[in-house]
Design a protein around this motif. Structure first.
Motif, PDB file in Angstrom:
ATOM      1  N   LEU A   1       0.719  -1.064   0.003  1.00 19.52           N
ATOM      2  CA  LEU A   1      -0.024   0.198   0.029  1.00 19.52           C
ATOM      3  C   LEU A   1       0.806   1.310  -0.009  1.00 19.52           C
ATOM      4  N   VAL A   2       2.178   1.222   0.493  1.00 17.13           N
ATOM      5  CA  VAL A   2       2.895   2.244   0.483  1.00 17.13           C
ATOM      6  C   VAL A   2       3.218   3.196  -0.953  1.00 17.13           C
ATOM      7  N   PRO A   3       3.249   2.534  -1.856  1.00 12.65           N
ATOM      8  CA  PRO A   3       3.291   3.365  -3.113  1.00 12.65           C
ATOM      9  C   PRO A   3       1.895   3.981  -3.676  1.00 12.65           C
ATOM     10  N   THR A   4       0.705   3.461  -3.265  1.00 12.32           N
ATOM     11  CA  THR A   4      -0.633   3.920  -3.335  1.00 12.32           C
ATOM     12  C   THR A   4      -0.618   5.028  -2.488  1.00 12.32           C
ATOM     13  N   VAL A   5      -0.261   4.931  -1.338  1.00  7.20           N
ATOM     14  CA  VAL A   5      -0.821   6.183  -0.514  1.00  7.20           C
ATOM     15  C   VAL A   5       0.273   7.166  -0.686  1.00  7.20           C
ATOM     16  N   GLY A   6       1.557   7.006  -1.183  1.00  8.75           N
ATOM     17  CA  GLY A   6       2.515   8.344  -1.683  1.00  8.75           C
ATOM     18  C   GLY A   6       2.003   8.661  -2.977  1.00  8.75           C
ATOM     19  N   LEU A   7       1.196   7.768  -3.761  1.00  6.99           N
ATOM     20  CA  LEU A   7       0.602   8.480  -4.877  1.00  6.99           C
ATOM     21  C   LEU A   7      -0.811   9.330  -4.670  1.00  6.99           C
ATOM     22  N   LEU A   8      -1.567   9.058  -3.549  1.00  9.10           N
ATOM     23  CA  LEU A   8      -2.608   9.599  -3.282  1.00  9.10           C
ATOM     24  C   LEU A   8      -2.265  11.105  -2.502  1.00  9.10           C
ATOM     25  N   ILE A   9      -1.362  10.993  -1.580  1.00  9.65           N
ATOM     26  CA  ILE A   9      -0.637  12.060  -1.276  1.00  9.65           C
ATOM     27  C   ILE A   9      -0.228  13.127  -2.103  1.00  9.65           C
ATOM     28  N   THR A  10       0.413  12.657  -2.963  1.00 10.62           N
ATOM     29  CA  THR A  10       1.093  13.530  -4.096  1.00 10.62           C
ATOM     30  C   THR A  10      -0.015  14.128  -4.952  1.00 10.62           C
ATOM     31  N   SER A  11      -1.237  13.487  -5.165  1.00  8.95           N
ATOM     32  CA  SER A  11      -2.364  14.087  -5.995  1.00  8.95           C
ATOM     33  C   SER A  11      -2.913  15.236  -5.252  1.00  8.95           C
ATOM     34  N   PHE A  12      -2.686  15.358  -3.903  1.00  7.30           N
ATOM     35  CA  PHE A  12      -3.335  16.664  -3.383  1.00  7.30           C
ATOM     36  C   PHE A  12      -2.057  17.580  -3.014  1.00  7.30           C
ATOM     37  N   ARG A  13      -0.943  17.501  -3.422  1.00  8.51           N
ATOM     38  CA  ARG A  13       0.115  18.435  -3.076  1.00  8.51           C
ATOM     39  C   ARG A  13       0.182  19.205  -4.383  1.00  8.51           C
ATOM     40  N   PRO A  14       0.773  20.708  -4.223  1.00  2.00           N
ATOM     41  CA  PRO A  14       0.994  21.496  -5.123  1.00  2.00           C
ATOM     42  C   PRO A  14       2.442  21.163  -5.911  1.00  2.00           C
TER      43      PRO A  14
ATOM     44  N   ASP B   1       5.637  21.881  -4.066  1.00  4.35           N
ATOM     45  CA  ASP B   1       5.934  20.977  -2.910  1.00  4.35           C
ATOM     46  C   ASP B   1       6.508  19.729  -3.281  1.00  4.35           C
ATOM     47  N   ILE B   2       5.961  19.073  -4.600  1.00  6.92           N
ATOM     48  CA  ILE B   2       6.345  17.738  -4.956  1.00  6.92           C
ATOM     49  C   ILE B   2       7.647  17.972  -5.378  1.00  6.92           C
ATOM     50  N   LEU B   3       8.179  19.084  -6.250  1.00  6.13           N
ATOM     51  CA  LEU B   3       9.374  19.091  -6.749  1.00  6.13           C
ATOM     52  C   LEU B   3      10.517  19.357  -5.629  1.00  6.13           C
ATOM     53  N   SER B   4      10.305  19.784  -4.342  1.00  6.68           N
ATOM     54  CA  SER B   4      11.220  20.343  -3.540  1.00  6.68           C
ATOM     55  C   SER B   4      11.181  19.313  -2.339  1.00  6.68           C
ATOM     56  N   SER B   5      10.365  18.330  -2.204  1.00  8.42           N
ATOM     57  CA  SER B   5      10.330  17.403  -1.095  1.00  8.42           C
ATOM     58  C   SER B   5       9.468  16.164  -1.383  1.00  8.42           C
ATOM     59  N   GLY B   6       9.824  14.906  -0.558  1.00  5.89           N
ATOM     60  CA  GLY B   6       9.257  13.676  -0.817  1.00  5.89           C
ATOM     61  C   GLY B   6       7.934  13.664  -0.550  1.00  5.89           C
ATOM     62  N   TRP B   7       6.991  12.856  -0.941  1.00  2.00           N
ATOM     63  CA  TRP B   7       5.685  12.849  -0.590  1.00  2.00           C
ATOM     64  C   TRP B   7       5.400  12.586   0.990  1.00  2.00           C
TER      65      TRP B   7
END
Length: 304
Positions: free
Chosen positions: A40-53, A56-62
């Motif tokens: 589930l870790v990759p799915t959770v990371g993708l979900l969090i990434t989908s809500f971040r500007p 923020d995605i380019l400057s830090s990890g999910w």
């Protein structure tokens, strides 16, 4: 008359037996939980990434999104209105629903015939249909494309735009039927023979037996194949790319998502949001029918 010795009731498990069972099963439970978390870790990371500007995605990890709540729904709004992605989602729905119902209906009818209707060379024809499961899809794409163009199956008819999808509906149906017939026939032959024969003695036709007895008793197998077919068609890229490549207005999401790549690099915030829009409906379908899924997977594995 033969007499049978009545079996004694089983004694309840003692505390020591329950303790031993708990100790022996605990490592297995930990392993299953660990595998689930890793999965589930990759799915959770993708979900969090989908809500971040995107900044923020380019400057830090999910994972930084768990502590810095700079989340926004703007990514999803941009995806829905960008490059016709909202219309592409509807196209995916228009393609998937008929391409799931058609093989499910035709496969159930054919499976009932192979299971309960005697006719010449029944087993031979069934084996020939099962053998079609090994035919690669790629070998038939060019002949199908030529055939659909000759028959105009990829153009609207009678002013109805949905008729432009008839070609891809038939293609998905043709390749889904062998699995449907194999899976459902193996389930149908496990149904009580006496029940079907009693219905026939009461004057029920084959269609009445199929509709009133076989279908209500075969919901697990039908739901199991329905999940497989829905996920396969919804996530399909190859057929949609071949049959709908020259028609942008009728392309599904799987074909339109690569258009979210910009000139200067991938738009991660848009790609992740589009990925979850693509995943949402299949997850709803799976969780709605998951109680039948395991039963359907085991259909026909043990004959009573």
């Amino acid at each position: 008359m033969a007499t049978y010795e009545q079996a004694a009731p089983l004694a309840p498990a003692s505390r020591s037996e329950r303790a031993v069972r708990f100790v022996t099963r605990t490592p297995l439970h930990f392993v299953l939980i660990a595998v689930s978390v890793i999965w589930l870790v990759p799915t959770v990371g993708l979900l969090i990434t989908s809500f971040r500007p995107n900044s923020d995605i380019l400057s830090s990890g999910w994972w930084n999104g768990l502590t810095h709540w700079h989340w926004t729904l703007a990514n999803y709004g941009t995806v829905i209105h960008a490059n016709g992605m909202g219309h592409a989602w509807l196209n995916s729905l228009i393609i998937t629903i008929p391409a799931t119902l058609l093989p499910l209906t035709l496969g159930a009818l054919a499976a009932f015939g192979f299971a309960w209707v005697p006719f010449p060379f029944r087993d031979t024809i069934f084996l020939a249909i099962v053998a079609l499961m090994i035919v690669p899809i790629q070998t038939s794409l060019v002949p199908l494309l030529k055939l659909f163009r000759q028959w105009h199956l990829s153009t609207p008819h009678f002013g109805i735009g949905a008729f432009a999808f008839v070609g891809i509906w038939l293609a998905h149906t043709a390749f889904g039927l062998p699995l449907a017939i194999f899976l459902l026939r193996n389930f149908f032959i496990t149904l009580p023979k006496d029940l079907i024969e009693a219905a026939r003695m009461d004057g029920a036709s084959n269609f009445a037996v199929f509709r009133r007895i076989v279908i209500p008793l075969s919901v697990p197998a039908l739901a199991s194949f329905g999940i497989f077919q829905f996920l396969w068609v919804w996530n399909d890229l190859l057929m949609a790319l071949i049959f709908l490549s020259g028609e942008p207005s009728r392309q599904p999401m799987t074909v339109r998502i690569p258009y979210l790549l910009s000139t200067y690099g991938p738009e991660y915030h848009l790609l992740s949001a589009a990925a979850f829009l693509l995943m949402g409906l299949p997850l709803i379908v799976f969780f709605a029918l998951q109680r039948y899924f395991v039963q359907g997977l085991l259909a026909g594995s043990v004959k009573s």
